[in-house]
Design a protein around this motif. Structure first.
Motif, PDB file in Angstrom:
ATOM      1  N   ILE A   1     -76.828  22.849 -36.140  1.00 32.03           N
ATOM      2  CA  ILE A   1     -77.135  22.655 -37.570  1.00 32.03           C
ATOM      3  C   ILE A   1     -78.393  23.468 -37.853  1.00 32.03           C
ATOM      4  N   SER A   2     -78.345  24.325 -38.867  1.00 29.74           N
ATOM      5  CA  SER A   2     -79.500  25.156 -39.181  1.00 29.74           C
ATOM      6  C   SER A   2     -80.259  24.568 -40.368  1.00 29.74           C
ATOM      7  N   ILE A   3     -81.573  24.497 -40.215  1.00 33.32           N
ATOM      8  CA  ILE A   3     -82.446  23.879 -41.230  1.00 33.32           C
ATOM      9  C   ILE A   3     -83.367  24.961 -41.815  1.00 33.32           C
ATOM     10  N   LEU A   4     -83.618  24.919 -43.126  1.00 38.07           N
ATOM     11  CA  LEU A   4     -84.625  25.787 -43.755  1.00 38.07           C
ATOM     12  C   LEU A   4     -85.816  24.922 -44.128  1.00 38.07           C
ATOM     13  N   ASP A   5     -87.025  25.304 -43.670  1.00 39.49           N
ATOM     14  CA  ASP A   5     -88.206  24.513 -44.044  1.00 39.49           C
ATOM     15  C   ASP A   5     -88.724  24.959 -45.413  1.00 39.49           C
ATOM     16  N   HIS A   6     -89.901  24.469 -45.805  1.00 38.30           N
ATOM     17  CA  HIS A   6     -90.402  24.719 -47.165  1.00 38.30           C
ATOM     18  C   HIS A   6     -90.713  26.204 -47.373  1.00 38.30           C
ATOM     19  N   TYR A   7     -90.842  26.955 -46.276  1.00 37.64           N
ATOM     20  CA  TYR A   7     -91.127  28.393 -46.414  1.00 37.64           C
ATOM     21  C   TYR A   7     -89.844  29.197 -46.207  1.00 37.64           C
ATOM     22  N   ASP A   8     -88.699  28.454 -46.308  1.00 40.31           N
ATOM     23  CA  ASP A   8     -87.388  29.097 -46.096  1.00 40.31           C
ATOM     24  C   ASP A   8     -87.253  29.699 -44.703  1.00 40.31           C
ATOM     25  N   LYS A   9     -88.054  29.177 -43.759  1.00 44.40           N
ATOM     26  CA  LYS A   9     -87.960  29.621 -42.360  1.00 44.40           C
ATOM     27  C   LYS A   9     -86.826  28.829 -41.683  1.00 44.40           C
ATOM     28  N   GLN A  10     -85.989  29.537 -40.917  1.00 47.51           N
ATOM     29  CA  GLN A  10     -84.804  28.890 -40.339  1.00 47.51           C
ATOM     30  C   GLN A  10     -85.102  28.330 -38.949  1.00 47.51           C
ATOM     31  N   THR A  11     -84.573  27.131 -38.655  1.00 40.39           N
ATOM     32  CA  THR A  11     -84.584  26.571 -37.298  1.00 40.39           C
ATOM     33  C   THR A  11     -83.152  26.198 -36.952  1.00 40.39           C
ATOM     34  N   ILE A  12     -82.645  26.752 -35.858  1.00 35.99           N
ATOM     35  CA  ILE A  12     -81.277  26.451 -35.420  1.00 35.99           C
ATOM     36  C   ILE A  12     -81.354  25.334 -34.377  1.00 35.99           C
ATOM     37  N   VAL A  13     -80.824  24.158 -34.721  1.00 32.78           N
ATOM     38  CA  VAL A  13     -80.938  22.966 -33.869  1.00 32.78           C
ATOM     39  C   VAL A  13     -79.589  22.704 -33.205  1.00 32.78           C
ATOM     40  N   TRP A  14     -79.601  22.529 -31.863  1.00 35.21           N
ATOM     41  CA  TRP A  14     -78.345  22.186 -31.179  1.00 35.21           C
ATOM     42  C   TRP A  14     -78.024  20.716 -31.436  1.00 35.21           C
ATOM     43  N   ARG A  15     -76.734  20.446 -31.728  1.00 39.58           N
ATOM     44  CA  ARG A  15     -76.313  19.072 -32.025  1.00 39.58           C
ATOM     45  C   ARG A  15     -76.694  18.120 -30.898  1.00 39.58           C
ATOM     46  N   HIS A  16     -76.619  18.589 -29.641  1.00 41.88           N
ATOM     47  CA  HIS A  16     -76.939  17.678 -28.526  1.00 41.88           C
ATOM     48  C   HIS A  16     -78.424  17.311 -28.526  1.00 41.88           C
ATOM     49  N   GLY A  17     -79.230  18.065 -29.307  1.00 43.88           N
ATOM     50  CA  GLY A  17     -80.678  17.766 -29.365  1.00 43.88           C
ATOM     51  C   GLY A  17     -81.042  16.853 -30.513  1.00 43.88           C
ATOM     52  N   ILE A  18     -80.035  16.488 -31.325  1.00 41.06           N
ATOM     53  CA  ILE A  18     -80.285  15.638 -32.505  1.00 41.06           C
ATOM     54  C   ILE A  18     -79.952  14.187 -32.172  1.00 41.06           C
ATOM     55  N   VAL A  19     -80.888  13.262 -32.500  1.00 39.32           N
ATOM     56  CA  VAL A  19     -80.613  11.833 -32.323  1.00 39.32           C
ATOM     57  C   VAL A  19     -80.082  11.263 -33.639  1.00 39.32           C
ATOM     58  N   TYR A  20     -80.852  11.516 -34.741  1.00 37.63           N
ATOM     59  CA  TYR A  20     -80.308  11.078 -36.035  1.00 37.63           C
ATOM     60  C   TYR A  20     -80.754  11.982 -37.172  1.00 37.63           C
ATOM     61  N   LEU A  21     -80.017  11.867 -38.284  1.00 35.26           N
ATOM     62  CA  LEU A  21     -80.314  12.615 -39.502  1.00 35.26           C
ATOM     63  C   LEU A  21     -80.531  11.600 -40.617  1.00 35.26           C
ATOM     64  N   LYS A  22     -81.619  11.780 -41.368  1.00 35.96           N
ATOM     65  CA  LYS A  22     -81.933  10.833 -42.443  1.00 35.96           C
ATOM     66  C   LYS A  22     -82.123  11.617 -43.735  1.00 35.96           C
ATOM     67  N   PRO A  23     -81.325  11.359 -44.772  1.00 37.84           N
ATOM     68  CA  PRO A  23     -81.569  12.023 -46.058  1.00 37.84           C
ATOM     69  C   PRO A  23     -82.834  11.448 -46.696  1.00 37.84           C
ATOM     70  N   LYS A  24     -83.652  12.339 -47.281  1.00 39.51           N
ATOM     71  CA  LYS A  24     -84.855  11.838 -47.962  1.00 39.51           C
ATOM     72  C   LYS A  24     -84.426  11.396 -49.363  1.00 39.51           C
ATOM     73  N   SER A  25     -85.075  10.325 -49.868  1.00 37.45           N
ATOM     74  CA  SER A  25     -84.640   9.858 -51.213  1.00 37.45           C
ATOM     75  C   SER A  25     -84.998  10.928 -52.231  1.00 37.45           C
TER      76      SER A  25
END
Lengths: 70, 70, 70, 70, 70, 70
Positions: free
Chosen positions: D46-70
């Protein structure tokens, strides 16, 4: 037997907790504890709703154990 | 050989602990120790009953070892 | 090649340690060290007997390395 | 059911977060928290863009949980 | 592509280190470092010989990275 | 979809970083950070070259995330 076989006790038990809106606690591989009610489950994840109905999608590989609260 | 082959010693041994209601101890990947009697097992999980008959569903990937108590 | 192929060196080597009742040491993912003789192995687990002949069933995914003692 | 089945709630939910450009938080197996918007997802990552539009490619096996921000 | 495909660079590279008796270092998931020469490899494990020719059988799932020593 | 499908964004993105000799950073499951340029990738591993052109072969299961340096 597919990976998400609803005849398996572990899948069926979670299905019952969803139906009964049973409070449960998840122990995660990071050592964190997550409390809430199970919203849905699929082959990869279990989704939890906390007391504010906020959703957390937990990957099964990140779960160590699930404990129903009395 | 399916993933849950009851001919495997590891599956059969757990089945015997269930039948004999043998006290066992699980060492988890978080370092925690969980004691109790095995309630049921399937391809993904092993369920433990503690001294208050409270159930904990443990994912096999979260278990490091199982030790029968003498 | 099935997952438990007795032609593989890693499976055959463990088989030899069982036959020779060789003392070995297991390093676990929790950092723990487990010493003893290998009792049996299957696709999921390796069972160790300690000095009191007490059995510990270790899941392969919980093992980092195996070291034969001289 | 293939590993990347877009009918699964866990895949579909992430797809919705991508479409809605929803802020989310990922808890990683190292205990780190990663915040941002989901850029894309595939079977492994899953690829994430931070506030500076910088990309981080995260392996699914490295993710424990995903939480949507309100 | 089977799991142990000798055409893969990662398998071939280890094969070369075996042939050249190249000193290498393994970083393990426990954070430990293991130094030595690679003795053999198979689908599940890589075996290392230390300076006293003592063997350590390391499960691939327990290895984070391999670094050849100059 | 095989495990190493070059149509997947996660595989293609790494391929681009190799082509562009882009500086990247890997976060490992041990918490370590590894910086360098990607040398090659295959189904099991990603190889990194550091500033001294020294190679480190990293197993994919040991990677939590990859971050391209600006």
């Amino acid at each position: 037997m597919s990976d998400f076989d609803t005849n398996l006790p572990s899948i069926r038990q979670v299905q019952n907790f969803i139906k009964d809106k049973h409070e449960i606690e998840l122990k995660l591989v990071t050592g964190d504890l997550l409390a809430g009610k199970i919203f849905w489950q699929d082959k990869h994840c279990i989704s939890i709703l906390d007391h504010y109905d906020k959703q957390t999608i937990v990957w099964r590989h990140g779960i160590v154990y699930l404990k129903p609260k009395s």
